[in-house]
Design a protein around this motif. Sequence first.
Motif, PDB file in Angstrom:
ATOM      1  N   ALA A 104      67.037  52.433  60.106  1.00  0.00           N
ATOM      2  CA  ALA A 104      67.418  53.451  60.574  1.00  0.00           C
ATOM      3  C   ALA A 104      67.435  54.632  59.833  1.00  0.00           C
ATOM      4  O   ALA A 104      66.693  55.840  59.978  1.00  0.00           O
ATOM      5  N   LEU A 105      68.209  54.887  58.638  1.00  0.00           N
ATOM      6  CA  LEU A 105      68.746  55.954  57.834  1.00  0.00           C
ATOM      7  C   LEU A 105      67.587  55.979  56.927  1.00  0.00           C
ATOM      8  O   LEU A 105      67.553  56.783  56.225  1.00  0.00           O
ATOM      9  N   GLU A 128      71.040  41.175  60.063  1.00  0.00           N
ATOM     10  CA  GLU A 128      70.148  41.829  60.447  1.00  0.00           C
ATOM     11  C   GLU A 128      70.561  43.038  61.017  1.00  0.00           C
ATOM     12  O   GLU A 128      70.349  43.697  60.968  1.00  0.00           O
ATOM     13  N   ALA A 129      71.839  43.193  61.481  1.00  0.00           N
ATOM     14  CA  ALA A 129      72.390  44.438  62.211  1.00  0.00           C
ATOM     15  C   ALA A 129      72.644  45.550  60.771  1.00  0.00           C
ATOM     16  O   ALA A 129      72.097  46.291  61.102  1.00  0.00           O
ATOM     17  N   SER A 130      73.075  44.964  59.940  1.00  0.00           N
ATOM     18  CA  SER A 130      73.266  46.067  58.591  1.00  0.00           C
ATOM     19  C   SER A 130      71.773  46.286  58.474  1.00  0.00           C
ATOM     20  O   SER A 130      71.480  47.702  57.609  1.00  0.00           O
ATOM     21  N   LEU A 131      70.649  45.134  57.756  1.00  0.00           N
ATOM     22  CA  LEU A 131      69.241  45.895  57.422  1.00  0.00           C
ATOM     23  C   LEU A 131      68.814  46.501  58.732  1.00  0.00           C
ATOM     24  O   LEU A 131      67.455  47.807  58.036  1.00  0.00           O
ATOM     25  N   ARG A 132      68.937  46.383  59.926  1.00  0.00           N
ATOM     26  CA  ARG A 132      67.987  47.676  61.178  1.00  0.00           C
ATOM     27  C   ARG A 132      68.805  48.809  60.909  1.00  0.00           C
ATOM     28  O   ARG A 132      68.333  49.859  60.786  1.00  0.00           O
ATOM     29  N   ALA A 133      70.364  49.324  60.451  1.00  0.00           N
ATOM     30  CA  ALA A 133      71.198  50.578  60.224  1.00  0.00           C
ATOM     31  C   ALA A 133      70.463  51.217  59.361  1.00  0.00           C
ATOM     32  O   ALA A 133      70.622  52.307  58.786  1.00  0.00           O
ATOM     33  N   PHE A 175      84.334  50.175  71.996  1.00  0.00           N
ATOM     34  CA  PHE A 175      83.250  50.716  71.089  1.00  0.00           C
ATOM     35  C   PHE A 175      81.489  49.542  71.995  1.00  0.00           C
ATOM     36  O   PHE A 175      82.363  48.099  72.137  1.00  0.00           O
ATOM     37  N   GLN A 176      80.488  50.770  71.956  1.00  0.00           N
ATOM     38  CA  GLN A 176      79.641  49.408  72.940  1.00  0.00           C
ATOM     39  C   GLN A 176      78.743  49.346  71.378  1.00  0.00           C
ATOM     40  O   GLN A 176      77.882  48.604  71.514  1.00  0.00           O
ATOM     41  N   ASP A 177      78.703  50.114  70.602  1.00  0.00           N
ATOM     42  CA  ASP A 177      77.221  49.765  69.525  1.00  0.00           C
ATOM     43  C   ASP A 177      78.070  49.434  68.600  1.00  0.00           C
ATOM     44  O   ASP A 177      78.200  49.524  67.962  1.00  0.00           O
ATOM     45  N   SER A 178      77.226  48.098  68.010  1.00  0.00           N
ATOM     46  CA  SER A 178      77.996  47.391  67.166  1.00  0.00           C
ATOM     47  C   SER A 178      77.825  47.855  65.774  1.00  0.00           C
ATOM     48  O   SER A 178      78.072  47.284  64.777  1.00  0.00           O
ATOM     49  N   GLU A 179      76.232  48.650  65.853  1.00  0.00           N
ATOM     50  CA  GLU A 179      75.658  49.553  64.713  1.00  0.00           C
ATOM     51  C   GLU A 179      76.377  50.932  64.038  1.00  0.00           C
ATOM     52  O   GLU A 179      76.661  51.195  63.800  1.00  0.00           O
TER      53      GLU A 179
END
Length: 69
Positions: free
Chosen positions: A45-46, A37-42, A2-6
């Motif tokens: 995005a929703l 930050e990754a969770s905030l971006r995810a 898997f390459q997409d960590s988010e």
Amino acid sequence: MFQDSEGFGREAAGAVVAAASRAGFEQVWATVREWNEASLRALEALGFERERVEGDERGPLVFLSRSVR
């Protein structure tokens, strides 16, 4: 591999939003530590929007929400 960590977080949060909509809820909320930050971006995005930040002994906690209607 898997390459997409988010991808998993975004997929899981999207499933929760869809389930809340089917169940008749009008709003969903999330809390995330400011350093995640990754969770905030995810979530953003929703369509989640930051409402406020509160701190506790573990640091800043971001409160987000979005409409499911």
